[in-house]
Structures are given as C-alpha cells and as structure tokens.
Design a protein around this motif. Sequence first.
Motif, PDB file in Angstrom:
ATOM      1  N   ASP A   1       0.816  -1.216   0.000  1.00  0.00           N
ATOM      2  CA  ASP A   1       0.000   0.000   0.000  1.00  0.00           C
ATOM      3  C   ASP A   1       0.848   1.265   0.000  1.00  0.00           C
ATOM      4  OD1 ASP A   1      -2.345  -1.497   0.104  1.00  0.00           O
ATOM      5  OD2 ASP A   1      -2.342  -1.514   2.295  1.00  0.00           O
ATOM      6  N   VAL A   2       2.032   1.171   0.577  1.00  0.00           N
ATOM      7  CA  VAL A   2       2.861   2.362   0.742  1.00  0.00           C
ATOM      8  C   VAL A   2       4.338   1.993   0.708  1.00  0.00           C
ATOM      9  CG1 VAL A   2       2.865   2.267   3.278  1.00  0.00           C
ATOM     10  CG2 VAL A   2       3.150   4.450   2.156  1.00  0.00           C
TER      11      VAL A   2
ATOM     12  N   LYS B   1       1.420   5.936  -3.806  1.00  0.00           N
ATOM     13  CA  LYS B   1       1.917   5.042  -2.756  1.00  0.00           C
ATOM     14  C   LYS B   1       3.109   5.628  -2.008  1.00  0.00           C
ATOM     15  CE  LYS B   1       0.397   0.640  -4.607  1.00  0.00           C
ATOM     16  NZ  LYS B   1       0.711  -0.795  -4.610  1.00  0.00           N
TER      17      LYS B   1
END
Length: 112
Positions: free
Chosen positions: A64-65, A89
């Motif tokens: 997600d990041v 992201k």
Amino acid sequence: MGSAGGYRNLHASHEDELCHDGNPRNLHNSFMQGTSVFTFTIPDVHKAIKDYLALSETTVKDYDVFAFHQANLLIIKLITKKLKIPMEKIPLALPIYGNTSSTSFLVSLCEF
C-alpha cells in the motif's frame, strides 16, 4: 580532511581549514558529497528493492505504501519511476517539513 566528533578523535582541532571546495570547515563539521550520494542511491536502492521483491516473491502491487528517506525529491521520483511505483503510494513530507534527517520516513507516514 578527516572526521572527528563524538569519540572518534577527542583532541581534534576546532579550527577551520579551507577545503578543496573553497569552504571553511573543521573536523567536527559534517560534510556530504551530494553527487556521490546521488550516484550511489539511484542504482543501489533500486537494486535493493528489486532484490527484496524477488526474495519475498512480491510485487509493487502487493504494498500500500513505500516510505523512503526524504532528503531529495528528485531521487525519490527517479527510484519510483524505475520501480514503477505509483506516486500515490509514496507519502511525501519533504515539501512540508524539509529533510528531517533519520525521522523523514516516519514523518512521511504520519502525513499519509
């Protein structure tokens, strides 16, 4: 010019000397060679992340990041472009707070 500070050289002089770049410094001053950092960072960080993804059998889409140290926006953009990481992201605190040193990736996560 070598380095001192901390316990490295307790008796190092605090007297400034003129360095090859024309700037006065002493052994207790920090000095970073920006070009060397740049030329190391782009290929080596890219490779380390690619190696990690291969080892973990994951892809950029599985995360997600991606929180990077935020000292230089150009470096972040080049790494994300090479790895095809969408900028969505990448939490960015650099434009807000500047380079917050070793805490930069944590600060950026707080802004995400």
